[in-house]
Structures are given as structure tokens and as C-alpha cells.
Design a protein around this motif. Structure first.
Motif, PDB file in Angstrom:
ATOM      1  N   LEU A   1      14.747  34.738   2.352  1.00 13.27           N
ATOM      2  CA  LEU A   1      13.622  34.892   2.996  1.00 13.27           C
ATOM      3  C   LEU A   1      12.977  36.497   2.859  1.00 13.27           C
ATOM      4  O   LEU A   1      13.468  37.315   3.429  1.00 13.27           O
ATOM      5  CB  LEU A   1      13.309  34.472   4.192  1.00 13.27           C
ATOM      6  N   PRO A   2      12.053  36.631   1.778  1.00 10.63           N
ATOM      7  CA  PRO A   2      11.643  38.175   1.833  1.00 10.63           C
ATOM      8  C   PRO A   2      10.995  38.686   3.224  1.00 10.63           C
ATOM      9  O   PRO A   2      10.230  37.719   3.955  1.00 10.63           O
ATOM     10  CB  PRO A   2      10.490  37.934   0.719  1.00 10.63           C
ATOM     11  N   GLY A   3      11.219  39.653   3.719  1.00  9.95           N
ATOM     12  CA  GLY A   3      10.613  40.263   4.843  1.00  9.95           C
ATOM     13  C   GLY A   3      11.533  39.852   6.005  1.00  9.95           C
ATOM     14  O   GLY A   3      11.410  40.370   7.225  1.00  9.95           O
ATOM     15  N   ARG A   4      12.664  39.091   6.026  1.00 12.31           N
ATOM     16  CA  ARG A   4      13.539  38.722   7.015  1.00 12.31           C
ATOM     17  C   ARG A   4      14.783  39.271   6.852  1.00 12.31           C
ATOM     18  O   ARG A   4      15.880  38.798   7.483  1.00 12.31           O
ATOM     19  CB  ARG A   4      13.334  37.210   6.968  1.00 12.31           C
TER      20      ARG A   4
ATOM     21  N   ALA B   1      20.578  30.055   2.832  1.00 12.68           N
ATOM     22  CA  ALA B   1      19.510  30.633   1.884  1.00 12.68           C
ATOM     23  C   ALA B   1      18.252  30.748   2.557  1.00 12.68           C
ATOM     24  O   ALA B   1      17.470  31.439   2.823  1.00 12.68           O
ATOM     25  CB  ALA B   1      19.519  30.490   0.692  1.00 12.68           C
ATOM     26  N   GLY B   2      17.743  29.389   2.894  1.00 11.69           N
ATOM     27  CA  GLY B   2      16.502  28.953   3.224  1.00 11.69           C
ATOM     28  C   GLY B   2      15.587  28.480   2.526  1.00 11.69           C
ATOM     29  O   GLY B   2      15.823  28.425   1.265  1.00 11.69           O
ATOM     30  N   PHE B   3      14.211  28.205   2.944  1.00  9.71           N
ATOM     31  CA  PHE B   3      13.297  27.675   2.003  1.00  9.71           C
ATOM     32  C   PHE B   3      12.600  28.800   1.409  1.00  9.71           C
ATOM     33  O   PHE B   3      11.795  29.664   2.090  1.00  9.71           O
ATOM     34  CB  PHE B   3      12.401  26.914   2.906  1.00  9.71           C
TER      35      PHE B   3
ATOM     36  N   ALA C   1      11.663  37.032  -6.194  1.00 13.50           N
ATOM     37  CA  ALA C   1      11.925  37.982  -4.787  1.00 13.50           C
ATOM     38  C   ALA C   1      12.896  37.213  -3.947  1.00 13.50           C
ATOM     39  O   ALA C   1      13.733  38.316  -3.317  1.00 13.50           O
ATOM     40  CB  ALA C   1      10.462  38.169  -4.286  1.00 13.50           C
ATOM     41  N   ALA C   2      12.712  36.209  -3.863  1.00 16.77           N
ATOM     42  CA  ALA C   2      13.772  35.407  -2.967  1.00 16.77           C
ATOM     43  C   ALA C   2      15.138  35.654  -3.631  1.00 16.77           C
ATOM     44  O   ALA C   2      16.167  36.018  -2.927  1.00 16.77           O
ATOM     45  CB  ALA C   2      13.393  33.930  -2.841  1.00 16.77           C
ATOM     46  N   GLU C   3      15.346  35.414  -4.837  1.00 18.85           N
ATOM     47  CA  GLU C   3      16.699  35.886  -5.673  1.00 18.85           C
ATOM     48  C   GLU C   3      17.219  37.041  -5.230  1.00 18.85           C
ATOM     49  O   GLU C   3      18.367  37.239  -4.992  1.00 18.85           O
ATOM     50  CB  GLU C   3      16.653  35.210  -7.010  1.00 18.85           C
TER      51      GLU C   3
END
Length: 251
Positions: free
Chosen positions: A73-76, A103-105, A110-112
Motif C-alpha cells: 500500500l503506497p503511503g503505508r 500485501a493488501g488490496f 507503485a504498489a509493486e
């Protein structure tokens, strides 16, 4: 074959130390769990010592309500790494050998990139542990970042850490991809753990689409010697659901 009881589903109505003792009494060779963090690690360690069982793996926490992991998760990033560190510390405290980084939703480049960076953190922080990633099917976990084994393989190759491995969950991968016999043979070098349940109902591994006699024989022939995780949802008391084990153990 050897089998591990996944205590996220089996004896889930009992405190974790009692579930460990129940798994021993039922004849399991090891245990694994999902999120043990509400139980003091000393209590889990004591139950493992008493029974002689090993805890094979545990998961990083999912996050807040409606989340299924934080590490893509970007930003987390700060939260994700704090949970990775927490899982590693708990695993070490109980002698657990693997941490599944959820990983999350999320989706997209960017997530990768975030997921790879967090996996790099996990692998460097715990070179003594196996770090696992697991594809989840799109029916049970729509929108989860990782859903296919080829994607997991690319991530493992890009990360370049020998302790980063694939959680080969037969239930999820049969739903998404099938062809498990060939897939097991091809992916064996990067598989860190194998889990089983019936498809499509995620029940005991003695019915449904998959013939686990064949799957277990395939693993035997490939040289697999570690416990296979029984991660199924029993209907009724867990002790009444264990009739499948004797037949598969004999393979």
C-alpha cells in the motif's frame, strides 16, 4: 506425509496454547497460525515446548477494518514495516521459522515497488527466517495485490533474497490457475510452504476438484519432506473433521 495444523481455522474456538495441545493430541506433526498477537509469546512457546511441536509460520497483521495486509500500500510504508518487525520479533520469540508478509488490496507499478521494498526490508531484517508471499484467489480476496504464481515468481526473482519464498496454497492456485502437478514441479525451488484444502468449498482435503492423493504423491516424488499445512474450514468440531489425515499420511 507430514501435516501441520493451521490454527487459524482448526480449533479456532480455543485459546492458541490449547489449540496447539489439541493438534498434538490429534497427531499433527507441526502447527501454523494466522495472527497470534493477542496471545503472549511466552504462552505459545510454553505450549510448543510441552508438545514438542514447531510453529511453522505466522502472518503479518492485516491492518484496519476491511484491509488484508499493508505491505503493497503506497503511503503505508512505516506501518507495514512496523508490522513486519512485530511479526519477526514474535516469530523469533516462539521459534517460528517463517513469516508471511501480507500485501493488501492494491494494484499497479507503485504498489509493486512498495511491496518489493518492504519485502527487501523483511528479508534483510530476518535472514534467519523464511519470508513468504502468497497469491490469494480473486473470489475470496478481490483486489488483493498478488493472485498468480507467475507474478509471485517474478517478485521473488526481482527481490533477489534466498530467504524469500512462495506459499503454495493449493486451494488458491487451483481456483486461479489449475495445472498444479506441473506447477509444483516448476516452482519447487522457490516454494517455502504448501497448504491444502478442498476446492471450491475450502473444506477437508478429501473431496472436491483436487485429488490430494495425487498432489501428495507428486510432492513425495519431488522430494518434499516438510509438513503440509492443513488450512481448511471444518464443518463442526475440528476433531470430527480429521478422517482425511490417515489416508494421505500413508502416501
Amino acid at each position: 506425509m507430514l501435516f501441520s495444523a493451521n490454527l487459524g481455522f482448526l480449533w479456532a474456538d480455543r485459546p492458541l496454547p490449547d489449540a496447539i495441545r489439541a493438534a498434538k493430541a490429534a497427531g499433527f506433526d507441526a502447527v501454523e497460525c494466522h495472527w497470534p498477537y493477542d496471545t503472549p509469546p511466552k504462552d505459545v512457546a510454553a505450549a510448543l515446548t510441552q508438545t514438542g511441536l514447531t510453529m511453522l509460520g505466522l502472518n503479518t497483521l492485516r491492518g484496519g477494518a476491511g484491509e488484508n495486509g499493508l505491505s503493497a500500500l503506497p503511503g503505508r510504508e512505516a506501518e507495514a514495516r512496523a508490522e513486519i518487525d512485530r511479526a519477526i520479533a514474535y516469530a523469533r520469540a516462539i521459534g517460528c521459522g517463517a513469516v508471511h508478509v501480507m500485501a493488501g488490496f492494491a494494484e499497479g507499478p507503485a504498489a509493486e515497488a512498495i511491496f518489493l521494498a518492504n519485502l527487501d526490508h523483511a528479508c534483510r531484517a530476518a535472514p534467519d527466517l523464511t519470508i513468504l508471499i502468497e497469491p490469494l484467489n480473486r473470489y475470496d480476496a478481490p483486489g488483493y495485490f498478488l493472485s498468480r504464481s507467475d507474478h509471485a515468481l517474478r517478485l521473488i526473482e526481482r527481490a533477489g533474497h534466498p530467504n524469500l519464498k512462495l506459499m503454495f496454497d493449493c486451494y488458491h492456485l487451483q481456483i486461479m490457475e489449475g495445472d498444479l502437478t506441473r506447477r509444483l514441479g516448476r516452482l519447487l525451488p522457490v516454494i517455502g510452504h504448501v497448504q491444502i484444502a478442498s476446492v471450491p468449498d475450502r473444506g477437508t482435503p478429501d473431496h472436491g476438484e483436487l485429488d490430494y492423493r495425487h498432489i501428495c504423491a507428486t510432492l513425495r516424488d519431488l522430494g518434499w519432506q516438510r509438513p503440509i499445512g492443513a488450512e481448511y474450514k471444518p464443518v463442526g468440531p475440528t476433531d470430527d473433521s480429521l478422517g482425511w489425515m490417515a489416508g494421505l499420511r500413508a502416501i
